[in-house]
Design an enzyme around this catalytic site. Structure first.
Site, PDB file in Angstrom:
ATOM      1  N   ASP A  29      24.981  42.849  15.444  1.00 42.75           N
ATOM      2  CA  ASP A  29      24.406  42.997  16.777  1.00 42.75           C
ATOM      3  C   ASP A  29      24.905  44.325  17.361  1.00 42.75           C
ATOM      4  O   ASP A  29      26.095  44.629  17.288  1.00 42.75           O
ATOM      5  CB  ASP A  29      24.838  41.810  17.664  1.00 42.75           C
ATOM      6  N   ILE A  30      24.002  45.099  17.924  1.00 41.59           N
ATOM      7  CA  ILE A  30      24.410  46.419  18.435  1.00 41.59           C
ATOM      8  C   ILE A  30      25.079  46.337  19.812  1.00 41.59           C
ATOM      9  O   ILE A  30      25.599  47.330  20.302  1.00 41.59           O
ATOM     10  CB  ILE A  30      23.229  47.429  18.484  1.00 41.59           C
ATOM     11  N   ASN A  85      19.433  30.976  20.918  1.00 32.66           N
ATOM     12  CA  ASN A  85      18.783  30.824  22.217  1.00 32.66           C
ATOM     13  C   ASN A  85      17.275  30.634  22.058  1.00 32.66           C
ATOM     14  O   ASN A  85      16.643  31.327  21.247  1.00 32.66           O
ATOM     15  CB  ASN A  85      19.044  32.063  23.078  1.00 32.66           C
ATOM     16  N   HIS A  98      16.660  33.926  15.692  1.00 31.62           N
ATOM     17  CA  HIS A  98      17.907  34.515  15.211  1.00 31.62           C
ATOM     18  C   HIS A  98      19.076  33.632  15.581  1.00 31.62           C
ATOM     19  O   HIS A  98      19.095  33.030  16.654  1.00 31.62           O
ATOM     20  CB  HIS A  98      18.121  35.935  15.756  1.00 31.62           C
ATOM     21  N   PHE A  99      20.020  33.572  14.684  1.00 30.08           N
ATOM     22  CA  PHE A  99      21.289  32.894  14.921  1.00 30.08           C
ATOM     23  C   PHE A  99      22.350  33.955  15.122  1.00 30.08           C
ATOM     24  O   PHE A  99      22.454  34.886  14.323  1.00 30.08           O
ATOM     25  CB  PHE A  99      21.674  32.002  13.730  1.00 30.08           C
TER      26      PHE A  99
HETATM   27  P1  AMP Z   1      19.135  36.804  22.397  1.00 32.89           P
HETATM   28  O1  AMP Z   1      19.655  36.892  23.807  1.00 32.89           O
HETATM   29  O2  AMP Z   1      19.602  35.546  21.709  1.00 32.89           O
HETATM   30  O3  AMP Z   1      17.636  36.989  22.300  1.00 32.89           O
HETATM   31  O4  AMP Z   1      19.850  37.966  21.627  1.00 32.89           O
HETATM   32  C1  AMP Z   1      19.225  39.130  21.181  1.00 32.89           C
HETATM   33  C2  AMP Z   1      20.304  40.002  20.625  1.00 32.89           C
HETATM   34  O5  AMP Z   1      19.713  41.012  19.845  1.00 32.89           O
HETATM   35  C3  AMP Z   1      21.180  40.696  21.680  1.00 32.89           C
HETATM   36  O6  AMP Z   1      22.534  40.282  21.505  1.00 32.89           O
HETATM   37  C4  AMP Z   1      20.988  42.176  21.393  1.00 32.89           C
HETATM   38  O7  AMP Z   1      22.179  42.926  21.539  1.00 32.89           O
HETATM   39  C5  AMP Z   1      20.506  42.159  19.946  1.00 32.89           C
HETATM   40  N1  AMP Z   1      19.683  43.304  19.542  1.00 32.89           N
HETATM   41  C6  AMP Z   1      18.605  43.812  20.184  1.00 32.89           C
HETATM   42  N2  AMP Z   1      18.083  44.844  19.496  1.00 32.89           N
HETATM   43  C7  AMP Z   1      18.853  44.992  18.376  1.00 32.89           C
HETATM   44  C8  AMP Z   1      18.826  45.885  17.258  1.00 32.89           C
HETATM   45  N3  AMP Z   1      17.893  46.847  17.154  1.00 32.89           N
HETATM   46  N4  AMP Z   1      19.778  45.743  16.301  1.00 32.89           N
HETATM   47  C9  AMP Z   1      20.715  44.771  16.412  1.00 32.89           C
HETATM   48  N5  AMP Z   1      20.788  43.894  17.426  1.00 32.89           N
HETATM   49  C10 AMP Z   1      19.869  44.007  18.405  1.00 32.89           C
END
Ligand code: AMP
Ligand code: ZN
Length: 135
Positions: A29-30, A85, A98-99
């Site tokens: 996760d970035i 989520n 995603h997990f």
């Molecule tokens: P959620 O709130 O469960 O939808 O989490 C989405 C997650 O994706 C967040 O923690 C973001 O930081 C992560 N995210 C968004 N774009 C990227 C990306 N390009 N590479 C890696 N993680 C990402």
């Protein structure tokens, strides 16, 4: 489809890859909650838990277990949280299943508190290379 995680799965957008096989991809996760915060996704698009077919879900959760075990051992984490989520009301920002695997370090914690960090891309690159599982 304009889905950022589909683009990552297709290699159109780069990621800090931790694990990949035919069905599943895992990457850092970035905006990590903690060192080693990793996302595990099916390559096939679905939005969340409820519209994912059981076969895909079984594959994904098996990889979540594999990657979590690996992260715990490799990073010396004391524990980890799994988050998944569904819907904006639950804080889902990316509509591709995603997990989250969030390694946890330190003593016993009775509260779950998360704050996004801002990932340093150089550090994430090094970390992904350190923890990558060769398929
Ligand atoms: P959620 O709130 O469960 O939808 O989490 C989405 C997650 O994706 C967040 O923690 C973001 O930081 C992560 N995210 C968004 N774009 C990227 C990306 N390009 N590479 C890696 N993680 C990402
Ligand atoms: Zn998608």
């Amino acid at each position: 489809m304009n889905c950022i995680f589909c683009k990552i799965a297709a290699g159109e957008i780069p990621s800090f890859k931790v694990y990949e096989d035919d069905l599943v991809l895992a990457y850092l996760d970035i905006n990590p909650f903690a060192k080693g915060h990793t996302l595990v996704i099916p390559k096939k698009h679905s939005e969340g838990l409820l519209d994912t077919d059981d076969e895909t879900l079984a594959a994904v959760i098996q990889r979540v277990k594999k990657v979590a075990a690996h992260l715990k051992a490799k990073l010396g984490a004391d524990g980890f949280n799994i988050l998944q989520n569904n819907g904006e009301a639950a804080g889902q920002t990316v509509k591709h299943l995603h997990f989250h695997i969030v390694p946890r370090f330190g003593g016993a914690s009775t509260e779950i508190a998360f704050a996004n960090g801002k990932g340093d891309f150089g550090e994430l690159e090094k970390l992904a290379a350190q923890i990558r599982i060769q398929g």
